[in-house]
Design an enzyme around this catalytic site. Structure first.
Site: not given
Lengths: 893, 893
Positions: A30, A100, A109, A111, A356, A472, A578, A634, A762, A781, A783-786, A848, A868
């Protein structure tokens, strides 16, 4: 922090300022912006900022102030008085100020504000004299006591409200505006009594005591529990501190030549380059928000458009309107973006209280960014950086007509964006059947499982009553681009009766419902939709994004339909196809089950021979859509038990179809049962134990590639991907077979097909041993999920039981299945990249997992040097933009 | 390998040799040892070795031999003839030789031996003339044709046998010894016809053709498929190659002054320093093994002990016996270990054909090693290195009396060592009841689950029909030191009928069976046992081991009983005390379930209050056993659903006991269900969502510590361990509560208890972020079970479906749950060590996974720099020894 500080107080106002926008760390957001506007020569009420360093000093030195602060504040205040034409504490011509807080980032939180500081029993008379408005003066005074009593002296707000309400009841009036100056005087007396009885001290008459009380209250609020918690959760260092802004008051309620308003410099909904805002004559800022009076338009054009009878600012104060427009142009030219501005007109003089960057819709963001480029204000790269990638989601899916009536019967999680309407159906087979007959259906399940894939494909939308954002249903629906509301726990599904009940509403199969996947709302009936319009600005911005990005963007697509959608959205290939979904289709599942139930390799091969032509057809259709582009296929990944039925009836039916005993089927189902299927007999492990499956798939892939090459002359770039690899040896065993099959097919056909064999990274071990694996793998590739599931030891399907609490308690900043855990999983990705490249220069590296469509994760992947990302078709534009932003950010860095 | 080689042929014999024991790489094991014995002046039949470099040359240069080899072999052979007194191929005084392969390590698939080479129709007459034993000469000749035809010419062995059998049938005789010289002549003719018809070539009469045929066959056998596979599986480089040993023949069957025998220089069963062996007069080596004649003892003492009537060598050939004893002393002094020796006496002259370090029982190994130290032959450190740690297992458990009759009804996996006998019981409750009444029982289950813990505790032994070496039953049984046979698939269990059936044997509950956990055998009836005797040598060696090791050894123990066993076996504290087993005890499970079914924190706290005194009692009892030593207590780890029943009947029963509806219980069971419990809501995640559980456990721990300190003045060193941590923040949240509780308890008691709060490193993310976690954790214990599961993405419970194939196909060298995967999981351990130490110097580091008791893994942990390993009580001595060996190895390195 101790010792002598350089400069404690920064002044602003009157076209000059000690500070500027670049000094946010020292002056807070501010204070820095007030200084900046002042420097620009804009009319800002004069004031000063006490630096964040003073806050640090205060905290580090037993709540004392640095030497000289008192003198500096007094001097600054004197100067403010000179500029504003008043003297702080003076009975004749008193200067009133606001106090202020202002940290680098706004923080709950802390003032907020004390207005009208400097009023006491003497100075209020000066205000009366100078404004000739006794009621205004005493109203201002009682507001000050109320605010100060609450935020500085810690008296509960409702105690003041109670006094006011009692008084009004006693007088028999309803509105504050019905109260006179005398009434306010009486209330002020009662307020002061309250302060005395609550705190044991009188309300401070000394204006300097008032001022230092407020300043100290701001610094103290830095250590309020809520502020501390917020800082912890948001990793905000303790020593950032807050600044304090002291500014002379201006009043929009000093008569008909006074006014107050808020404005956007352009339309925040459409992005049109037209001023957009509201004002009220003779009013205070809070009155505009309170909605007691109807606000007026700023421009005549806007007034006409809205059909309002109330005159515009352009009409009632043409000079001031012109001044305001001039200010807006200056602000846009200076800040190079659409601004959200607060202003006050006091006795015919314009004052700016705040500016702003204005919030806007995705549509407006696109229009404003492209317009600003056309206007020569920003560059194309800056335009690309201006759009929040996730906001594009709004533009890519049908949405519920904003004008439509919404009969919300329940709420779940906004699991997959877009809106959909259809007939309720509780069974996946039924969904498929009805869809084939041309019905639009919504699949409603307690939970979905891989056996529901065909039903999910057939449905317009998916509703589940259990499961989170990563259940799922949610994951598959996002992958398909199908709207989904998950975990709508208030809905009770009765499969037997074929009904769903939400509160007192019961709907039966065949009734229409509508899902809003963006909000998680479930609506009764068929609600009208608005189709997405990918306007010219969208295409323009995407073009600029593509020019800026380093990483390619591919899509995860398992069907020709998905592949087409992906290509339409600009995907440059498929990063994950898949193959298991193909196995679930009604026409194939029999052969798949025959294979699983076969007692030996010969039996399995016989069943696989039936699947071969179907798989070849699947791949050929996808290759046609992606002609000339890379397609990563895959090999079969899930454990085989996912393809078998589990309940007695289905087992009996299968046994009969197969001509075997139900016991035999049951036995095989039991044999295949796994305690932790995620860590089970799947991925490359299937290929190791049943190499004939991998061989069949490889044959189908290469035969399909030959077919499409012959048809069109455009072969796809085939990438065969082996999942769940943890060692070079595994990949050697399977890659050897794939190369063999590829050689056979190409030799027989007399055609060459360009292809690579690679692997998913993965599992943590695969990342750790990427240097060995890359000796065989031609691409990785991630496999960042697993990889997330294993590195963190968290099952995505089970995480909902504690993940919410983990985010709330600050263990995770965000759900690690939504945005990649850079500190942990990210280390493994970086290792995989470094070690993979060390072993095979130029190895192709992609991702992927679901993270491939998440902007924060994409930023990380760009930094980590991937080639990629691949994501679900509907997220391709988001990924293109995010990839562009990442590249621009990392170019700067 | 090409170009000129330095030296192709190394000679030995006559007290000299070109090579020696240090040249194993060049000469192979056999060749190097023959050279060494020759150098020592021991009587070795002269011969020579063609180097492994020749093998490499042969393979690298289109199967040709290096220049000069032919000449060198001829020269060497001439020299052999001179030493042995004969001429190769000479019709009057022919030299006969053996040809053997000899790689650095012995390898299946390699050509073994051709004896009597150099015989043909002419030279055989020379043998007749010189031995005056026509039958011997022609028998030798036909043996040569048979061996050479088989191993060099590739004619199937059984074709020769068929001819011999036909001939004997035709003559109506049964034994070879009934055949005369003429018979052998006839058979030789038929053998030659067979060779001609099978190969189209006559059997080679030319002795040089014979020799080069055999040499080439040895080199070719290096590339036999079986040898290649073996090398791949055992990481033996292709270019090691094999050597060829050509040695003059000696005959123990040349009359009554000839003999042949095998001997151990000490008793290989007991270790006593007494020669142990057998011989036969006028016999060949194979006759000793064949068992047609009863062999005789070497020494008179041995003869007397065995009660044999046949005279000893000491009696019949006292001079030669004395010579042999002298040779044995020389060999032991030289090789510094007990030797396994083959010898032949030909016409009163002693010849040594082989010496190697003798195999021995664990008991003998201990005795020999400690004796050799006492005799001043080896150092204490060498003695420690001489004992195979795993072999100690034999000494630590009761075993089946070797003299007993064994009625084996089925075989399973040797899941937990030791033998046990008891009455069959099919139910864990029943097992507990019977045990309380003083019955000894064997718990027989298809599989076990955590609900069976009380039954497993009550049983003498455990038998399952499903599950592998790492199944629940196997892991828990090993932990308890209870014998277990798992996965005995041939046994069919009928819980209803309370019977087990194996083949045609059916046993019912109450019948006695005996398990041999060391072999996996299941025996009918109560078979007598031999109790383990930890002899003086054992204690001595353990003392030396303790002096040599760097790492401490602790035990995984959950009960006072286990703790006592562990301490008796030399554990220096407890590295893992699992608290969940305590929760399963019949008296507590009700309160545990009450807690799980409670709808809110208050309800949970009420149930936990009931558990507190029981937990305190558990810990106090363990602390008493471990007074003054560190005890690491792990907070509750498994997901809560493990404590609830799953079938309808049990649910109904529980519901009734709890006074709630069965539906409510069922609902909670369903809510808690997890797809992948291994990756679920467990470990610290429980403590985060239900901190009251962790608080109760902390309170019980510290109150128990105070109690024991007051009783005995010896407080334990308390280590509170938080499982499954993946971030510093998680640990902060829980460690804060533990410190708070500790402070409260100590303040109230007015006692100080030394304690630490630490964590398991059992998730990849924890290892990667060990630097952050160590800022809070005061110790790390690597949980390599779960670390292996997550790093490799393999569920231990499900791995049996493919792990066998993974080991067979060379993906894993050994089961990674048995020996730590150094390349993958090992990297994470090293990271955890380095990063943990970087953040907290001197942080205590240990391991408490199953690997803590595996010698190969212990070697790795020593190298990685851990402070201690922890393993099941019965493995503590093994771990102490393995830790000592690791330390000695790494000191050398």
């Amino acid at each position: 922090m101790s010792g002598k500080l350089d400069k404690l107080v920064y002044r602003f106002g009157d076209g000059r300022a000690d500070g500027g926008a670049e000094m946010k760390n020292l002056l807070g957001g501010k204070g820095a912006n007030l200084a900046e506007m002042s420097r620009l020569g804009l009319p800002v009420p004069p004031g000063f900022t006490i630096t964040t360093e003073v806050c640090d000093y205060y905290n580090a030195n037993g709540k004392t102030y640095p030497e000289g602060l008192k003198e500096d504040v007094e001097a600054a205040l004197r100067e403010v008085g000179e500029k504003a034409g008043g003297v702080f504490g003076d009975a004749e011509n008193p200067l009133l100020v606001s106090v202020r807080s202002g940290a680098r980032v706004s923080m709950p939180g802390m003032m907020d504000t004390v207005l009208n500081l400097g009023l006491n029993d003497e100075t209020v008379k000066g205000i009366v004299a100078r404004t000739s408005d006794e009621r205004f003066a005493y109203d201002s005074y009682r507001r000050f006591i109320q605010m100060y009593g609450d935020v500085v002296m810690g008296i509960e707000h409702h105690l003041f409200e109670d006094i006011l309400e009692d008084y009004k009841q006693g007088k028999g009036v309803e509105l504050d505006t019905d109260l006179t100056a005398d009434d306010w005087r009486e209330i002020i007396t009662r307020y002061k009594d309250l302060v005395a009885s609550e705190t044991g001290k009188p309300f401070p008459e000394d204006v300097n005591e008032q001022l230092w009380g407020a300043i100290t209250a701001v610094f103290e609020s830095w250590n309020a529990p809520r502020a501390i918690t917020y800082r912890k959760l948001n990793d905000i260092p303790e020593d950032w501190g807050t600044a304090v802004n002291v500014q002379s008051m201006v009043f929009g309620n000093m008569g008909d030549d006074s006014a107050t308003g808020v404005a956007f410099t352009r339309n925040p909904a459409t992005g049109e380059n037209k001023v957009y805002g509201e004002f009220l004559v003779n009013a205070q800022g809070e009155d505009v928000v309170a909605g007691i009076r109807t606000p007026q338009s700023l421009s005549e054009e806007a007034r006409e458009e809205s059909g309002s009878e109330l005159p515009s600012l352009e009409t009632v104060m043409p000079d001031l309107f012109a001044q305001l427009m001039d200010v807006f142009h200056k602000l846009e030219a200076h800040y190079r973006d659409m601004q959200d501005v607060e202003f006050t007109i006091q006795n015919g003089k314009l004052w700016l209280l705040q500016t702003r960057v204005g919030k806007r819709t995705a549509r407006a963001a696109l229009k404003i960014a492209t317009d600003l480029v056309r206007e020569g204000i920003i560059s194309r790269e800056e335009a690309v950086m201006r759009i929040e990638p996730a906001a594009l989601d709004q533009l890519l899916h049908p949405t519920i007509d904003p004008a439509a009536e919404r009969n919300v019967i329940a709420r779940g999680l906004p699991a997959s964006p877009g809106a959909a309407a259809g007939e309720i159906v509780f069974d996946s087979d039924e969904a498929e059947k009805l869809n084939e007959k041309g019905h639009k259906v919504i699949l409603v399940r307690v939970e979905t499982s891989p056996e529901d894939i065909h039903g999910m494909h057939a449905a317009q939308g998916i509703l589940t009553t259990r499961g989170g954002m990563t259940s799922h249903a949610a994951v598959v629906a996002r992958g398909m681009g199908t709207p989904c509301v998950s975990g709508a726990g208030a809905i009770n599904v009765d499969y037997k009766a074929k009904t769903l009940t939400a509160g007192d509403v019961t709907l039966k199969a065949g009734d229409w419902i509508t899902l809003d996947g963006a909000t998680g709302e479930v609506l009764a009936g068929k609600v009208p939709m608005v189709q997405p319009e990918l306007s010219g600005e969208f295409a323009t911005l995407m073009e600029w994004a593509d020019a800026a990005r380093r990483m390619d963007v591919r899509a995860n697509a398992d069907t020709p339909h998905d592949a087409k959608t992906a290509r339409d959205f600009g995907a440059r290939g498929i990063g994950l196809c898949r193959t298991e979904h193909m196995f679930f289709e009604a026409s194939r599942i029999a052969a798949v089950r025959e294979m699983i139930l076969a007692g030996n390799e010969a039996g399995r091969r016989a069943a696989l021979d039936k699947l071969l032509p179907m798989q070849r057809g699947d791949f050929a259709a996808i290759f046609r859509e992606m002609a000339g582009l890379p397609v990563t296929i895959r090999l079969l990944d899930p454990p085989l038990h996912e393809f078998l039925p589990h309940d007695g009836k289905d087992i009996a039916e299968l046994a009969e179809n197969m001509g075997v005993s139900a016991e035999a089927v049951k036995k095989r189902v039991d044999e295949l049962h796994e305690f932790n299927p995620m860590l089970g007999h799947r991925g490359v492990r299937l290929a190791i134990t049943y190499p004939e499956i991998a061989e069949m798939q490889a044959r189908a892939i290469f035969e399909a590639a030959v077919e499409v090459k012959r048809e069109s002359g455009k072969a796809p770039l085939v990438e065969v991907m082996v999942p769940l690899v943890l060692s070079k040896r595994e990949l050697d065993l399977i890659a050897g077979r794939i190369h063999e099959v590829a050689g056979q097919v190409m030799k027989k056909a007399g055609e060459e097909i360009g292809y690579m064999v690679g692997t998913m990274i993965e599992l943590p071990r695969a990342a750790l041993l990427a240097n060995e694996i890359a000796q065989t793998a031609q691409f990785f590739s991630f496999g960042t999920n697993d990889l997330t599931q294993t590195a963190l030891g968290i099952s995505r399907d089970d995480a909902s039981k504690f993940l919410g609490e983990y985010v709330a308690k600050g263990v995770f900043e965000t759900d690690p299945f939504v945005s990649i855990d850079k500190e942990g999983v990210g280390q493994l990705v970086r290792m995989g990249v470094e070690r993979g490249r060390a072993a095979r220069e130029g190895i192709k590296l992609g991702v992927c997992g679901e993270h491939g469509g998440d902007p924060a994760s994409i930023d990380f992947f760009d930094e980590a040097g991937l080639d990629y990302v691949s994501c679900s078709p509907f997220r391709v534009p988001i990924a293109r933009l995010a990839a562009a932003q990442a590249a621009l950010r990392h170019k700067e860095a």
